[in-house]
Design a protein around this motif. Structure first.
Motif, PDB file in Angstrom:
ATOM      1  N   VAL A 134       7.739  -0.174 -11.563  1.00  0.00           N
ATOM      2  CA  VAL A 134       8.278  -1.273 -12.292  1.00  0.00           C
ATOM      3  C   VAL A 134       8.073  -0.866 -13.704  1.00  0.00           C
ATOM      4  CG1 VAL A 134       7.783  -3.701 -12.408  1.00  0.00           C
ATOM      5  CG2 VAL A 134       7.363  -2.471 -10.169  1.00  0.00           C
ATOM      6  N   LYS A 135       9.279  -0.740 -14.130  1.00  0.00           N
ATOM      7  CA  LYS A 135       8.942  -0.369 -15.717  1.00  0.00           C
ATOM      8  C   LYS A 135       8.083   0.810 -15.707  1.00  0.00           C
ATOM      9  CE  LYS A 135      10.490  -4.837 -17.126  1.00  0.00           C
ATOM     10  NZ  LYS A 135       9.902  -5.966 -18.015  1.00  0.00           N
ATOM     11  N   THR A 136       7.115   0.723 -16.548  1.00  0.00           N
ATOM     12  CA  THR A 136       6.190   1.693 -16.684  1.00  0.00           C
ATOM     13  C   THR A 136       4.888   1.732 -15.476  1.00  0.00           C
ATOM     14  OG1 THR A 136       4.808   0.659 -18.302  1.00  0.00           O
ATOM     15  CG2 THR A 136       6.576   2.293 -18.953  1.00  0.00           C
ATOM     16  N   THR A 137       5.046   0.871 -14.926  1.00  0.00           N
ATOM     17  CA  THR A 137       3.830   0.864 -13.930  1.00  0.00           C
ATOM     18  C   THR A 137       4.322   1.499 -12.665  1.00  0.00           C
ATOM     19  OG1 THR A 137       3.080  -1.275 -14.552  1.00  0.00           O
ATOM     20  CG2 THR A 137       2.458  -0.984 -12.463  1.00  0.00           C
ATOM     21  N   VAL A 138       3.532   2.139 -12.004  1.00  0.00           N
ATOM     22  CA  VAL A 138       3.735   2.681 -10.911  1.00  0.00           C
ATOM     23  C   VAL A 138       2.540   2.403  -9.729  1.00  0.00           C
ATOM     24  CG1 VAL A 138       3.771   5.015  -9.683  1.00  0.00           C
ATOM     25  CG2 VAL A 138       4.489   4.861 -11.933  1.00  0.00           C
ATOM     26  N   LEU A 139       2.857   2.035  -8.321  1.00  0.00           N
ATOM     27  CA  LEU A 139       2.299   1.497  -7.259  1.00  0.00           C
ATOM     28  C   LEU A 139       2.516   2.543  -6.269  1.00  0.00           C
ATOM     29  CD1 LEU A 139       3.639  -1.231  -8.628  1.00  0.00           C
ATOM     30  CD2 LEU A 139       1.827  -2.166  -7.594  1.00  0.00           C
ATOM     31  N   HIS A 140       1.466   2.599  -5.282  1.00  0.00           N
ATOM     32  CA  HIS A 140       1.752   3.356  -4.072  1.00  0.00           C
ATOM     33  C   HIS A 140       1.416   2.419  -3.177  1.00  0.00           C
ATOM     34  CE1 HIS A 140       0.484   7.524  -6.531  1.00  0.00           C
ATOM     35  NE2 HIS A 140       1.996   6.707  -6.964  1.00  0.00           N
ATOM     36  N   TYR A 141       2.138   2.729  -2.027  1.00  0.00           N
ATOM     37  CA  TYR A 141       1.847   2.153  -0.629  1.00  0.00           C
ATOM     38  C   TYR A 141       1.801   3.002   0.570  1.00  0.00           C
ATOM     39  CZ  TYR A 141       2.724  -2.195  -3.412  1.00  0.00           C
ATOM     40  OH  TYR A 141       2.721  -3.215  -4.418  1.00  0.00           O
ATOM     41  N   ASP A 142       1.099   2.778   1.459  1.00  0.00           N
ATOM     42  CA  ASP A 142       1.024   3.462   2.847  1.00  0.00           C
ATOM     43  C   ASP A 142       2.317   3.366   3.210  1.00  0.00           C
ATOM     44  OD1 ASP A 142       0.543   4.544   5.371  1.00  0.00           O
ATOM     45  OD2 ASP A 142      -1.544   4.079   5.054  1.00  0.00           O
ATOM     46  N   ILE A 143       2.976   4.230   3.831  1.00  0.00           N
ATOM     47  CA  ILE A 143       4.474   4.195   4.450  1.00  0.00           C
ATOM     48  C   ILE A 143       4.309   3.419   5.707  1.00  0.00           C
ATOM     49  CG2 ILE A 143       4.553   6.315   5.527  1.00  0.00           C
ATOM     50  CD1 ILE A 143       7.387   6.376   4.188  1.00  0.00           C
ATOM     51  N   ARG A 144       3.047   3.530   6.299  1.00  0.00           N
ATOM     52  CA  ARG A 144       2.872   3.005   7.758  1.00  0.00           C
ATOM     53  C   ARG A 144       3.237   1.302   7.681  1.00  0.00           C
ATOM     54  NH1 ARG A 144      -2.721   5.223   9.346  1.00  0.00           N
ATOM     55  NH2 ARG A 144      -3.099   4.471   7.158  1.00  0.00           N
ATOM     56  N   CYS A 145       3.129   0.750   6.343  1.00  0.00           N
ATOM     57  CA  CYS A 145       3.288  -0.528   6.364  1.00  0.00           C
ATOM     58  C   CYS A 145       4.420  -1.151   6.808  1.00  0.00           C
ATOM     59  CB  CYS A 145       3.191  -1.095   4.857  1.00  0.00           C
ATOM     60  SG  CYS A 145       4.322  -0.685   3.584  1.00  0.00           S
ATOM     61  N   LEU A 146       5.713  -0.408   6.587  1.00  0.00           N
ATOM     62  CA  LEU A 146       6.978  -0.755   7.156  1.00  0.00           C
ATOM     63  C   LEU A 146       7.046  -0.950   8.558  1.00  0.00           C
ATOM     64  CD1 LEU A 146       8.986   1.856   5.206  1.00  0.00           C
ATOM     65  CD2 LEU A 146       8.628  -0.416   4.411  1.00  0.00           C
ATOM     66  N   GLU A 147       6.594  -0.196   9.263  1.00  0.00           N
ATOM     67  CA  GLU A 147       6.499  -0.219  11.115  1.00  0.00           C
ATOM     68  C   GLU A 147       5.588  -1.515  11.159  1.00  0.00           C
ATOM     69  OE1 GLU A 147       6.622   3.428  13.108  1.00  0.00           O
ATOM     70  OE2 GLU A 147       8.150   4.095  11.783  1.00  0.00           O
ATOM     71  N   ASP A 148       4.473  -1.422  10.550  1.00  0.00           N
ATOM     72  CA  ASP A 148       3.199  -2.358  10.913  1.00  0.00           C
ATOM     73  C   ASP A 148       3.750  -3.758  10.670  1.00  0.00           C
ATOM     74  OD1 ASP A 148       1.635  -0.293  11.738  1.00  0.00           O
ATOM     75  OD2 ASP A 148       0.347  -0.258   9.927  1.00  0.00           O
ATOM     76  N   LEU A 149       4.324  -3.908   9.308  1.00  0.00           N
ATOM     77  CA  LEU A 149       4.739  -5.343   9.257  1.00  0.00           C
ATOM     78  C   LEU A 149       5.839  -5.565   9.864  1.00  0.00           C
ATOM     79  CD1 LEU A 149       4.466  -7.510   7.002  1.00  0.00           C
ATOM     80  CD2 LEU A 149       6.127  -6.381   5.404  1.00  0.00           C
TER      81      LEU A 149
END
Length: 137
Positions: free
Chosen positions: A42-57
């Motif tokens: 997001v602009k200059t901010t970088v966030l990381h998320y566990d890809i498992r969130c897609l199936e779990d959510l």
């Protein structure tokens, strides 16, 4: 599902808009510590998320069976129960805590993951100025 092909790479990231359609950001799949992660820029901010969130959510929303408020908040801000953001950091979710992986930037799960879920055809997301919700497809 092979998310790398659908979401993109660092060289060719996917461009998305926040639920209110007010800001653009990119998302791609990368590897960290030998496993795939989601990288949200997001602009200059970088966030990381566990890809498992897609199936779990998706599974959680299917079980919930109805619309759920997104409730996006920064990492250090308290979340409202029964929101996507609250679930994304709850000790009761399938990984037992935060899907956000980068200290100081673990929040905003309810802002950046829902549009990706919508793009992947896993969920419907509202696009109002505030109080947006999502539900599984």
């Amino acid at each position: 599902m092979n998310y790398r092909e659908k979401i993109g790479t660092k060289e060719q990231p996917l461009t998305l808009k926040t639920p209110p359609l007010s800001s653009e950001y990119t998302m791609h799949v990368d590897e960290k510590a030998g496993r795939d992660i989601l990288v949200c820029t997001v602009k200059t901010t970088v966030l990381h998320y566990d890809i498992r969130c897609l199936e779990d959510l998706h599974k959680m929303l299917k079980a919930h069976g109805d619309w759920m408020l997104l409730g996006s908040k920064d990492e250090k801000v308290e979340t409202k129960p029964n929101t996507i953001e609250h679930w994304g950091r709850s000790p009761k979710n399938p990984i037992g805590g935060w899907y956000g992986l980068k200290k100081g930037f673990k929040g905003r799960f309810g802002m950046y993951i829902p549009p990706l879920m919508e793009y992947l055809g896993l969920a419907e997301v509202e696009h109002n100025k505030r109080n947006n919700r999502m539900r599984a497809i």
